[in-house]
Design a protein around this motif. Structure first.
Motif, PDB file in Angstrom:
ATOM      1  N   ALA A   1       0.834  -1.206   0.000  1.00 16.92           N
ATOM      2  CA  ALA A   1       0.000   0.000   0.000  1.00 16.92           C
ATOM      3  C   ALA A   1       0.866   1.252   0.000  1.00 16.92           C
ATOM      4  O   ALA A   1       0.450   2.307  -0.492  1.00 16.92           O
ATOM      5  CB  ALA A   1      -0.924   0.000   1.215  1.00 16.92           C
ATOM      6  N   ARG A   2       2.087   1.119   0.499  1.00  9.25           N
ATOM      7  CA  ARG A   2       3.003   2.252   0.598  1.00  9.25           C
ATOM      8  C   ARG A   2       3.986   2.317  -0.571  1.00  9.25           C
ATOM      9  O   ARG A   2       4.213   3.384  -1.137  1.00  9.25           O
ATOM     10  CB  ARG A   2       3.764   2.152   1.926  1.00  9.25           C
ATOM     11  CG  ARG A   2       4.856   3.174   2.123  1.00  9.25           C
ATOM     12  CD  ARG A   2       5.406   3.095   3.544  1.00  9.25           C
ATOM     13  NE  ARG A   2       5.757   1.742   3.941  1.00  9.25           N
ATOM     14  CZ  ARG A   2       6.957   1.182   3.706  1.00  9.25           C
ATOM     15  NH1 ARG A   2       7.895   1.876   3.082  1.00  9.25           N
ATOM     16  NH2 ARG A   2       7.213  -0.047   4.118  1.00  9.25           N
ATOM     17  N   ILE A   3       4.550   1.169  -0.954  1.00 10.47           N
ATOM     18  CA  ILE A   3       5.616   1.183  -1.963  1.00 10.47           C
ATOM     19  C   ILE A   3       5.179   0.597  -3.302  1.00 10.47           C
ATOM     20  O   ILE A   3       5.889   0.725  -4.296  1.00 10.47           O
ATOM     21  CB  ILE A   3       6.872   0.445  -1.469  1.00 10.47           C
ATOM     22  CG1 ILE A   3       6.568  -1.039  -1.205  1.00 10.47           C
ATOM     23  CG2 ILE A   3       7.421   1.111  -0.220  1.00 10.47           C
ATOM     24  CD1 ILE A   3       7.791  -1.846  -0.790  1.00 10.47           C
ATOM     25  N   GLY A   4       4.016  -0.068  -3.339  1.00 14.60           N
ATOM     26  CA  GLY A   4       3.516  -0.630  -4.586  1.00 14.60           C
ATOM     27  C   GLY A   4       4.056  -2.019  -4.859  1.00 14.60           C
ATOM     28  O   GLY A   4       5.170  -2.362  -4.467  1.00 14.60           O
ATOM     29  N   LEU A   5       3.264  -2.842  -5.534  1.00 10.73           N
ATOM     30  CA  LEU A   5       3.684  -4.182  -5.894  1.00 10.73           C
ATOM     31  C   LEU A   5       4.900  -4.110  -6.816  1.00 10.73           C
ATOM     32  O   LEU A   5       4.938  -3.330  -7.752  1.00 10.73           O
ATOM     33  CB  LEU A   5       2.542  -4.920  -6.604  1.00 10.73           C
ATOM     34  CG  LEU A   5       2.837  -6.371  -6.994  1.00 10.73           C
ATOM     35  CD1 LEU A   5       3.020  -7.233  -5.751  1.00 10.73           C
ATOM     36  CD2 LEU A   5       1.719  -6.941  -7.871  1.00 10.73           C
ATOM     37  N   GLY A   6       5.879  -4.929  -6.519  1.00  6.17           N
ATOM     38  CA  GLY A   6       7.084  -4.980  -7.343  1.00  6.17           C
ATOM     39  C   GLY A   6       8.302  -4.447  -6.633  1.00  6.17           C
ATOM     40  O   GLY A   6       9.423  -4.883  -6.899  1.00  6.17           O
ATOM     41  N   ASP A   7       8.112  -3.499  -5.728  1.00  2.00           N
ATOM     42  CA  ASP A   7       9.233  -2.893  -5.023  1.00  2.00           C
ATOM     43  C   ASP A   7       9.490  -3.640  -3.711  1.00  2.00           C
ATOM     44  O   ASP A   7       8.704  -4.507  -3.304  1.00  2.00           O
ATOM     45  CB  ASP A   7       8.945  -1.417  -4.752  1.00  2.00           C
ATOM     46  CG  ASP A   7      10.207  -0.579  -4.569  1.00  2.00           C
ATOM     47  OD1 ASP A   7      11.311  -1.162  -4.494  1.00  2.00           O
ATOM     48  OD2 ASP A   7      10.089   0.656  -4.509  1.00  2.00           O
ATOM     49  N   VAL A   8      10.594  -3.288  -3.053  1.00  2.00           N
ATOM     50  CA  VAL A   8      10.918  -3.831  -1.738  1.00  2.00           C
ATOM     51  C   VAL A   8      11.170  -2.680  -0.780  1.00  2.00           C
ATOM     52  O   VAL A   8      11.483  -1.564  -1.192  1.00  2.00           O
ATOM     53  CB  VAL A   8      12.171  -4.739  -1.785  1.00  2.00           C
ATOM     54  CG1 VAL A   8      11.956  -5.924  -2.702  1.00  2.00           C
ATOM     55  CG2 VAL A   8      13.416  -3.947  -2.208  1.00  2.00           C
ATOM     56  N   ASP A   9      11.013  -2.959   0.490  1.00  6.96           N
ATOM     57  CA  ASP A   9      11.393  -2.016   1.531  1.00  6.96           C
ATOM     58  C   ASP A   9      12.861  -2.306   1.869  1.00  6.96           C
ATOM     59  O   ASP A   9      13.208  -3.425   2.257  1.00  6.96           O
ATOM     60  CB  ASP A   9      10.514  -2.219   2.766  1.00  6.96           C
ATOM     61  CG  ASP A   9      10.881  -1.291   3.899  1.00  6.96           C
ATOM     62  OD1 ASP A   9      11.836  -1.634   4.641  1.00  6.96           O
ATOM     63  OD2 ASP A   9      10.256  -0.231   4.037  1.00  6.96           O
TER      64      ASP A   9
ATOM     65  N   ARG B   1       5.660   4.563  -9.613  1.00  9.27           N
ATOM     66  CA  ARG B   1       4.800   4.104  -8.512  1.00  9.27           C
ATOM     67  C   ARG B   1       3.324   4.159  -8.895  1.00  9.27           C
ATOM     68  O   ARG B   1       2.554   3.237  -8.563  1.00  9.27           O
ATOM     69  CB  ARG B   1       5.066   4.989  -7.279  1.00  9.27           C
ATOM     70  CG  ARG B   1       4.122   4.734  -6.108  1.00  9.27           C
ATOM     71  CD  ARG B   1       4.324   3.352  -5.527  1.00  9.27           C
ATOM     72  NE  ARG B   1       3.351   3.057  -4.501  1.00  9.27           N
ATOM     73  CZ  ARG B   1       2.137   2.578  -4.720  1.00  9.27           C
ATOM     74  NH1 ARG B   1       1.735   2.317  -5.966  1.00  9.27           N
ATOM     75  NH2 ARG B   1       1.313   2.335  -3.723  1.00  9.27           N
ATOM     76  N   ALA B   2       2.895   5.195  -9.591  1.00  5.11           N
ATOM     77  CA  ALA B   2       1.478   5.337  -9.955  1.00  5.11           C
ATOM     78  C   ALA B   2       1.009   4.242 -10.903  1.00  5.11           C
ATOM     79  O   ALA B   2      -0.193   3.986 -11.017  1.00  5.11           O
ATOM     80  CB  ALA B   2       1.241   6.707 -10.587  1.00  5.11           C
TER      81      ALA B   2
ATOM     82  N   LEU C   1       0.420  -1.572  -8.665  1.00  8.87           N
ATOM     83  CA  LEU C   1      -0.706  -1.790  -7.766  1.00  8.87           C
ATOM     84  C   LEU C   1      -0.377  -1.485  -6.312  1.00  8.87           C
ATOM     85  O   LEU C   1       0.743  -1.703  -5.858  1.00  8.87           O
ATOM     86  CB  LEU C   1      -1.175  -3.250  -7.882  1.00  8.87           C
ATOM     87  CG  LEU C   1      -1.827  -3.643  -9.205  1.00  8.87           C
ATOM     88  CD1 LEU C   1      -1.984  -5.152  -9.286  1.00  8.87           C
ATOM     89  CD2 LEU C   1      -3.187  -2.964  -9.340  1.00  8.87           C
ATOM     90  N   SER C   2      -1.400  -1.027  -5.594  1.00  6.64           N
ATOM     91  CA  SER C   2      -1.289  -0.788  -4.164  1.00  6.64           C
ATOM     92  C   SER C   2      -1.969  -1.887  -3.353  1.00  6.64           C
ATOM     93  O   SER C   2      -1.889  -1.903  -2.131  1.00  6.64           O
ATOM     94  CB  SER C   2      -1.926   0.551  -3.793  1.00  6.64           C
ATOM     95  OG  SER C   2      -1.248   1.612  -4.422  1.00  6.64           O
ATOM     96  N   ALA C   3      -2.641  -2.796  -4.043  1.00  2.00           N
ATOM     97  CA  ALA C   3      -3.307  -3.931  -3.397  1.00  2.00           C
ATOM     98  C   ALA C   3      -3.460  -5.020  -4.442  1.00  2.00           C
ATOM     99  O   ALA C   3      -3.455  -4.744  -5.648  1.00  2.00           O
ATOM    100  CB  ALA C   3      -4.673  -3.532  -2.836  1.00  2.00           C
TER     101      ALA C   3
END
Length: 359
Positions: free
Chosen positions: A306-314, A349-350, A353-355
């Motif tokens: 929800a914060r970084i989007g599907l595909g990215d990592v923290d 990011r836009a 996906l966020s979910a």
């Protein structure tokens, strides 16, 4: 008569002879691309994590709809032999790309940094690794594994991570007997009491058990690694280091095409299953659709997207992930985050996906 007008008339005459249309743009002349030689397609051979299944349907949709081709890519897929097995195949140069366990990638990056592939799109952001036992098993907590026999396919991601899990969960691994078997025998051996527990991914084991006529919710219990201090990433899209260096635009195009297909499959799972069934018509469609939906729920639903989007990592989470694997497996060093994952190929990011909730 100016040169542009002469050129325009010549193009119109050529188009009538060919029976094609010539399109005129607002700023002048637009030549039909169909009349030009086809652009060279960059070949990308990819090895998947497992046999063709519902949770891979975005790969096939992107291929069937021409999304890869539109990016100048000629993509082909081979079935895999386990999430950990795809990493060395790409490292050895047999494939340019793979889908598999980032923890196996971390292991290789520690030992052979020049050969280790690089993750570019994180799909399984929720740890799917687990130990499965029968519902009536006396194994309730990790320590109960001592003195027991645990089995799994040699290339299973959960098995590969067991040394790390044992250290964190305070299990004496020397007192656990590990045995290997063909993947299709794991649930059979568990149900027959030939092993006390099995390694696997929750979704994979659940659906294999269903295929045997078992009810996972009633007949099985799972001890999830994520519930015992191992909030690890799992399967990522990765490319060989040399391919990333020599073909950055191809990597960018692959990720862009895949991201587009993932969004379409999540919005319309049946479209993804249609693409899967073209390749394996003997599969049970309803089972594969359920498997796809279960994967979205169990393996691709970490709150961080929800914060970084599907595909990215923290970065902080991945750094801790790397440290856990390096320490528990006594690796020669802990690779840096950028050695393991390169976010520079991600769509904006836009656009991600966020979910991952499917309709």
């Amino acid at each position: 008569m100016n040169f542009l007008l002469l050129l325009l008339r010549a193009c119109l005459r050529a188009s009538r002879r060919a029976g094609a249309a010539v399109a005129l743009g607002g700023s002048g002349l637009a030549m039909g691309l169909a009349a030009l030689p086809a652009a060279a397609q960059t070949p990308v051979k990819m090895v998947l994590n497992w046999k063709y299944e519902g949770a891979q349907s975005w790969f096939f949709l992107a291929q069937d709809k021409g999304y890869f081709k539109a990016e100048g890519l000629d993509v082909s897929f081979d079935q895999g032999e386990g999430s950990a097995a795809s990493v060395p195949k790409v490292a050895a140069g047999a494939y340019q790309a793979g889908f598999g366990d980032i923890n196996a990638l971390i292991d290789l990056a520690s030992k052979r940094p020049d050969n280790a592939p690089v993750g570019v799109f994180m799909l399984y952001n929720t740890p799917p690794f687990a130990l499965v036992v029968r519902a009536d098993s006396p194994i309730r907590v990790p320590a109960d594994l001592e003195g027991k026999t645990v089995g799994g396919p040699a290339n299973d991601g959960a098995l590969k991570l067991f040394p790390a899990f044992a250290r964190i969960a305070k299990v004496d691994a020397s007192k656990v007997t590990i045995t290997n078997m063909a993947p299709n025998l794991r649930e059979q051996m568990l149900s027959r009491g030939q092993i006390d527990a099995g390694f696997g991914y929750v979704t994979t084991v659940s659906f294999s058990a269903r295929g045997m006529g078992l009810d996972p919710a009633r007949d099985l219990r799972f001890i999830r690694y994520g519930d015992h201090g191992m909030d690890l990433y799992a399967n990522t899209i990765f490319f060989s280091r040399s391919f990333v260096k020599d073909n950055p635009k191809a990597v960018l195009g692959f990720v862009r095409a895949l991201n587009r297909a993932i969004k379409e499959v999540i919005a319309n799972p049946d479209a993804g299953i249609d693409a899967l069934m073209k390749r394996e018509p003997l599969l049970k469609r309803d089972v594969e659709k359920d498997k796809l939906l279960a994967t979205l729920k169990n393996d691709m639903s970490h709150p961080e997207i929800a914060r970084i989007g599907l595909g990215d990592v923290d970065d902080a989470r991945l750094r801790k992930n790397i440290e856990i694997v390096a320490e528990a497996n006594q690796l020669p060093r802990a690779p840096g985050v950028r050695e393991v994952f390169d976010r520079s190929f991600l769509p904006a990011r836009a656009e991600r996906l966020s979910a991952t909730t499917a309709p």
